[in-house]
Design a protein around this motif. Structure first.
Motif, mmCIF file in Angstrom:
data_model
loop_
_atom_site.group_PDB
_atom_site.id
_atom_site.type_symbol
_atom_site.label_atom_id
_atom_site.label_comp_id
_atom_site.label_asym_id
_atom_site.label_seq_id
_atom_site.Cartn_x
_atom_site.Cartn_y
_atom_site.Cartn_z
ATOM 1 N N VAL A 680 -7.984 49.139 131.744
ATOM 2 C CA VAL A 680 -9.184 48.435 131.279
ATOM 3 C C VAL A 680 -9.545 47.344 132.275
ATOM 4 N N LEU A 681 -8.526 46.588 132.661
ATOM 5 C CA LEU A 681 -8.729 45.481 133.589
ATOM 6 C C LEU A 681 -9.294 45.993 134.914
ATOM 7 N N LEU A 682 -8.742 47.087 135.395
ATOM 8 C CA LEU A 682 -9.193 47.683 136.654
ATOM 9 C C LEU A 682 -10.671 48.057 136.554
ATOM 10 N N LEU A 683 -11.047 48.717 135.460
ATOM 11 C CA LEU A 683 -12.450 49.116 135.308
ATOM 12 C C LEU A 683 -13.349 47.895 135.150
ATOM 13 N N GLU A 684 -12.828 46.847 134.535
ATOM 14 C CA GLU A 684 -13.619 45.620 134.397
ATOM 15 C C GLU A 684 -13.826 44.958 135.757
ATOM 16 N N GLY A 716 -19.627 58.720 139.178
ATOM 17 C CA GLY A 716 -18.635 57.650 139.071
ATOM 18 C C GLY A 716 -19.057 56.341 139.717
ATOM 19 N N LEU A 717 -19.723 56.422 140.863
ATOM 20 C CA LEU A 717 -20.072 55.195 141.588
ATOM 21 C C LEU A 717 -20.981 54.275 140.781
ATOM 22 N N LEU A 734 -14.159 55.137 144.264
ATOM 23 C CA LEU A 734 -13.988 56.324 143.424
ATOM 24 C C LEU A 734 -12.526 56.525 143.054
ATOM 25 N N ARG A 735 -11.630 56.285 144.032
ATOM 26 C CA ARG A 735 -10.222 56.477 143.728
ATOM 27 C C ARG A 735 -9.766 55.458 142.679
ATOM 28 N N PHE A 736 -10.222 54.220 142.828
ATOM 29 C CA PHE A 736 -9.835 53.187 141.858
ATOM 30 C C PHE A 736 -10.341 53.528 140.460
ATOM 31 N N ILE A 737 -11.591 53.972 140.385
ATOM 32 C CA ILE A 737 -12.117 54.329 139.061
ATOM 33 C C ILE A 737 -11.307 55.482 138.471
ATOM 34 N N HIS A 738 -11.005 56.448 139.337
ATOM 35 C CA HIS A 738 -10.225 57.607 138.901
ATOM 36 C C HIS A 738 -8.871 57.160 138.314
ATOM 37 N N LEU A 761 -3.094 54.217 143.924
ATOM 38 C CA LEU A 761 -4.127 53.290 144.378
ATOM 39 C C LEU A 761 -4.106 53.144 145.898
ATOM 40 N N THR A 762 -2.902 53.201 146.472
ATOM 41 C CA THR A 762 -2.798 52.888 147.889
ATOM 42 C C THR A 762 -2.788 54.140 148.774
ATOM 43 N N ASN A 763 -2.559 55.274 148.186
ATOM 44 C CA ASN A 763 -2.400 56.478 148.980
ATOM 45 C C ASN A 763 -3.674 57.320 148.961
#
Ligand SMILES: *[C@@H]1O[C@H](CO)[C@@H](O)[C@H](O)[C@H]1NC(C)=O
Ligand SMILES: *[C@@H]1O[C@H](CO)[C@@H](O)[C@H](O)[C@H]1NC(C)=O
Ligand SMILES: *[C@@H]1O[C@H](CO)[C@@H](O)[C@H](O)[C@H]1NC(C)=O
Ligand SMILES: *[C@@H]1O[C@H](CO)[C@@H](O)[C@H](O)[C@H]1NC(C)=O
Ligand SMILES: *[C@@H]1O[C@H](CO)[C@@H](O)[C@H](O)[C@H]1NC(C)=O
Ligand SMILES: *[C@@H]1O[C@H](CO)[C@@H](O)[C@H](O)[C@H]1NC(C)=O
Ligand SMILES: *[C@@H]1O[C@H](CO)[C@@H](O)[C@H](O)[C@H]1NC(C)=O
Length: 808
Positions: A680-684, A716-717, A734-738, A761-763
């Motif tokens: 949730v935090l990531l998407l926020e 997604g963007l 996009l990767r972060f949202i995924h 997240l990093t790869n």
């Protein structure tokens, strides 16, 4: 503690309105019709039922109205004073158009007592719970008599309490004598119409509780839950002044009940046909009327609740009353001290002038030598008035943010204002003295401990040296007086946060170091030893992305944690603010997300303790001066007796919007619940939008649902905050949202563990599975409002209170 049931409101399924096969107007009593004991009237949607009942252990029979699917909840009683001994009562509608209740010997037990005769009378039990008597030929809304005009101990939506100014008649709630006896007790709940309307609970003629004045939106110092769950209303015109309320949705069944111990409870029917307490008043030890003496403020946060207003001192040891340090002389130089966010003093001797604007209010009070305080009050929506007090000030309490408080300005003499400077000097000397003494004590303690340890250390050191120096760290114990002074005696002005476990104060140590003091709510019920053990464990958690714990403080049943102070605010201040959000570029946000992920991974895996945070949210992420994220409030669940494996808990601590479905529903939590909150935090962080209270014009989904829908449409963007367009790296976004969507999947088993989250997240090469639907992927109508509920069980200690943070 009844916390979980409230959540059920959110998932509350719309009441079934399918029982519409009307059995020949079961809600109507025609002329010369009757109901005998055993028969009932049922309102058309089967909400309410009227008939005979015996309360509690009593065998007496009473005529009353109750909820059909919660028969214990009686909302109105006709013959409270005059019970019928046997099951032989009969209610009839007489030819003259009166409801009359007889006992078996045909004596009149109760009557609606309408004078005059009616052509074509009919009595009907409405779905509002109102029993009405009317002429069948007259306008539908014109009643000859209605039970709503004769309240018992329950205020239903649409019912009024207040005054008919034409007849001088007052309507108010009266408690039952006991659960077994519905005859009128000595408690009442009534509207005081003098000046600005206030609500009171009285015992006999003694006030025992008061709300703040009506401010156009709600009553002061009650939880600001209004408008989203229910809407309080005050109508004031030349005919009447009254208070009523309506539920925010027809699907919410709610009532307000004055119970026999002197509390008003606002109750909501849940789908198990039992009642959840939305809140009850008085709330805490400061709730009872005038719990401190005159000219003092009550604060439930202080161990010693009462404190004189600045410029006033205690009259004597025995008296709770406070008197001025120096009296008012109406000379030049008099001024005001401001009380922030309080329940304003009772309107005992006061004046309300609606034509004075805020600046003139102060001048007007200064001009009048007997004016002791003033406040600029909202008196109705959009209108303010100048409220001035004369004489002593009584029943002032500090209120938390989630309650509605006002600012009051209390007049001080010139020397009173000056004196406080001098007394500050005196204080300073005292502070220095106290801190010298307390540091001496602390030093003594520490050297004692070191001395004791040094004996053991020879042995211990060999076995622990391998694990590094940190394990030998001692946790400093701060003296209570040091903390008191540092936080200005836990002054309300020093509060910088309010979390699930208690308020946080900013403090300044005599050394100049700034600290944050978490004052734990008292229901941790841990002994001193146990508490210290936990603190030692938490203090060992050292990570770049965790807020550092400096020590703790124990005094009586007070437990406090002392943290390093973070001058930059918390993450929510940055990402949700329309100005500050521009300060965080995409790169900053990536670093913040990765920092949080590392901190969380450390808590879950790398530390020996396996800590589950349980309340991860934007406001619990602090940023230091280099924008490095620091997770705060971790490890508290341990202090409050939670185990950190997957377990069930009766105490749901957390914040709606971030809580995983399994935790919110059943209280089951695991590291995967933290992963959900992280998602949730990531998407926020990417969208700049709060999940809680999220609104989209096209659909009813929350932020998670919205992101998932866009994702499935390859859009997604569009989730991303537009402000990031220039700085972002699209593939990264996009990767972060995924990854975010993978974290918020409904089933805990589907969510990746934090180690895998960090890798993903990093790869750039990582292949990610398609995210399944997120938790809470439900149409929120008509309960979308509840998405904005934040539970705060800590503040009132015992009662569950809910504050609506925002919503439509
Ligand atoms: C009320 O009047 C309507 C028609 O005006 C009639 O159908 C109905 O039966 C009456 N109800 C009673 C209880 O008299
Ligand atoms: C009926 O009520 C009357 C008046 O309250 C009372 O005197 C009488 O005893 C009652 N009858 C019975 C059988 O309780
Ligand atoms: C009925 O009303 C009359 C006057 O309208 C009043 O004197 C009497 O006390 C009332 N009776 C009851 C039972 O309320
Ligand atoms: C109110 O009623 C309770 C119990 O019925 C009694 O103990 C108490 O003394 C009463 N108080 C007053 C002020 O009448
Ligand atoms: C009245 O409400 C208070 C506060 O919710 C509660 O503690 C008390 O038990 C209630 N009393 C009764 C008789 O229900
Ligand atoms: C309100 O203040 C104005 C200006 O001082 C004064 O003229 C007026 O009489 C006041 N009204 C009341 C009700 O005191
Ligand atoms: C008074 O009302 C205004 C707007 O109606 C609002 O912005 C303000 O916060 C209110 N003040 C208080 C103390 O409720």
């Amino acid at each position: 503690m009844e916390t979980a049931p409230v959540f059920t409101l959110i998932c509350f399924v719309v009441l079934v309105f399918s029982h519409l096969e009307l059995s020949e107007e079961a809600d109507v009593l025609g002329v010369e019709g009757s109901i005998s004991d055993g028969e009932t009237l049922i309102s058309s949607l089967e909400t309410f039922e009227l008939g005979f009942f015996s309360p509690g252990k009593s065998r007496n029979r009473y005529l009353g109205i109750w909820y059909k699917n919660s028969p214990g909840a009686v909302v109105w009683v006709a013959n409270g004073n005059n019970p019928i001994a046997e099951r032989k009562g009969v209610l009839t509608l007489s030819e003259t158009g009166n409801l009359v209740l007889f006992n078996q010997t045909n004596s009149v037990i109760w009557s609606s007592n309408v004078s005059g005769t009616v052509q074509d009378p009919v009595a009907r039990l409405l779905d509002t719970g109102n029993l009405v008597l009317k002429d069948n030929k007259s306008m539908p809304e014109s009643y000859l008599w209605q039970s709503f005009d004769h309240p018992s101990d329950t205020l239903l939506p649409g019912m009024k309490i207040g005054w008919n100014l034409k007849t001088g008649e007052e309507r108010y709630l009266t408690s039952w004598k006991s659960a077994d006896d519905p005859s009128p007790g000595n408690l009442t709940y009534r509207l005081d119409k003098n000046g600005l309307p206030q609500l009171f609970i009285d015992r006999g003629s003694v006030k025992i509780y008061r709300t703040g004045p009506w401010n156009g939106i709600g009553f002061g110092a009650v939880p600001a839950v209004q408008s989203l769950v229910f809407k309080p209303i005050v109508i004031s015109n030349e005919n009447e002044v009254y208070h009523t309320y309506e539920a925010a949705s027809e699907a919410i069944t709610m009532r307000l009940w004055l119970n026999q111990s002197g509390y008003v409870q606002r109750l909501i029917l849940n789908q198990r046909s039992s009642w959840d307490v939305l809140y009850s008043a008085p709330f805490d030890k400061c709730g009872s009327y005038g719990s401190c003496g005159v000219n003092s403020i009550c604060s439930s946060r202080r161990a010693d609740a009462c404190e004189c207003i600045k410029g006033f001192i205690s009259k004597s040891q025995e008296s709770k009353n406070c008197v001025r340090e120096s009296s008012l002389d109406c000379q030049k130089g008099e001024g005001f001290t401001r009380l922030v966010g309080v329940k304003v003093p009772d309107l005992l001797k006061f004046q309300l002038n609606e034509s004075l604007n805020p600046t003139r209010c102060e001048a007007e009070c200064l001009k009048d030598c007997s004016c002791t305080a003033y406040a600029n009050m909202n008196v109705s929506e959009g209108r303010t008035g100048c409220l001035m007090w004369f004489g002593d000030l009584f029943d002032i309490t500090e209120v938390a943010d989630m309650y509605r408080g006002e600012d009051v300005f209390v007049r001080l003499s010139a020397s009173g204002l000056g004196l406080t400077n001098e007394s500050k000097k005196k204080n300073r000397v005292a502070i220095i003295l106290v801190s010298i003494i307390s540091s001496a004590i602390v030093l003594g303690l520490i050297s004692f401990i070191i001395w004791k340890k040094s004996k053991k250390r020879d042995v211990v050191l060999h076995s622990t040296r391998m694990e590094g120096e940190e394990d030998e760290r001692e946790v400093p114990l701060f003296a209570f007086s040091t903390i008191e002074i540092a936080t200005k005696y836990f002054s309300f002005g020093n509060v910088i946060g309010e979390g699930g476990f208690g308020p946080v104060y900013k403090g300044n140590l005599p050394t100049g170091q700034e600290i944050a003091v978490k004052r734990l709510s008292k229901d941790s019920c841990q002994g001193v030893e146990q508490f210290r053990n936990e603190v030692v464990l938490i203090a060992k958690l050292q990570h770049r992305n965790l807020v550092g714990l400096l020590g703790c403080c124990i005094q009586g049943d007070e437990r406090m944690l002392i943290y390093e102070f973070m001058p930059n605010k918390s993450l929510d201040y940055f990402i949700f603010d329309h100005k500050s959000r521009a300060l965080l570029s995409w790169k900053n946000r990536v670093d913040i997300v990765l920092g949080i992920a590392r901190g969380l991974l450390y808590l879950h895996q790398d530390s020996k303790l396996q800590i589950i945070h349980r309340d991860l949210k934007a406001s619990n992420i602090l940023l230091d001066s280099n924008l490095i994220p620091k997770i705060s409030d971790f490890g508290l669940a341990r202090i409050f007796g939670g185990n950190d494996e997957e377990t069930k808990t009766t105490r749901v601590v957390g914040t709606f919007g971030y809580m995983a479905p399994e935790y919110a529903n059943d209280g089951t939590f695991s590291a995967k619940s933290d992963v959900f909150s992280f998602g949730v935090l990531l998407l926020e962080i990417i969208s700049g939008k709060k999940n809680k209270g999220y609104n989209h014009p096209d659909h009813q989904h929350n932020l998670l649902g919205h992101a998932w829908l866009l994702w499935n449409e390859d859009r997604g963007l569009e989730v991303m905050d537009r402000i990031l367009e220039e700085t972002c790296v699209r593939s990264e976004v996009l990767r972060f949202i995924h990854v975010g969507l993978l974290c918020v999947q409904e089933c805990p088993e589907d969510r990746p563990p934090m180690s895998s989250v960090l890798l993903k997240l990093t790869n750039e090469e990582a292949t990610l599975p398609q995210p399944k639907r997120p938790g809470f992927f439900i149409q929120r109508e008509p309960f979308n409002n509840f998405s904005a509920i934040k539970m705060d069980t800590a503040f009132t200690g015992k009662e569950l209170t809910i504050s609506m943070l925002q919503g439509r």
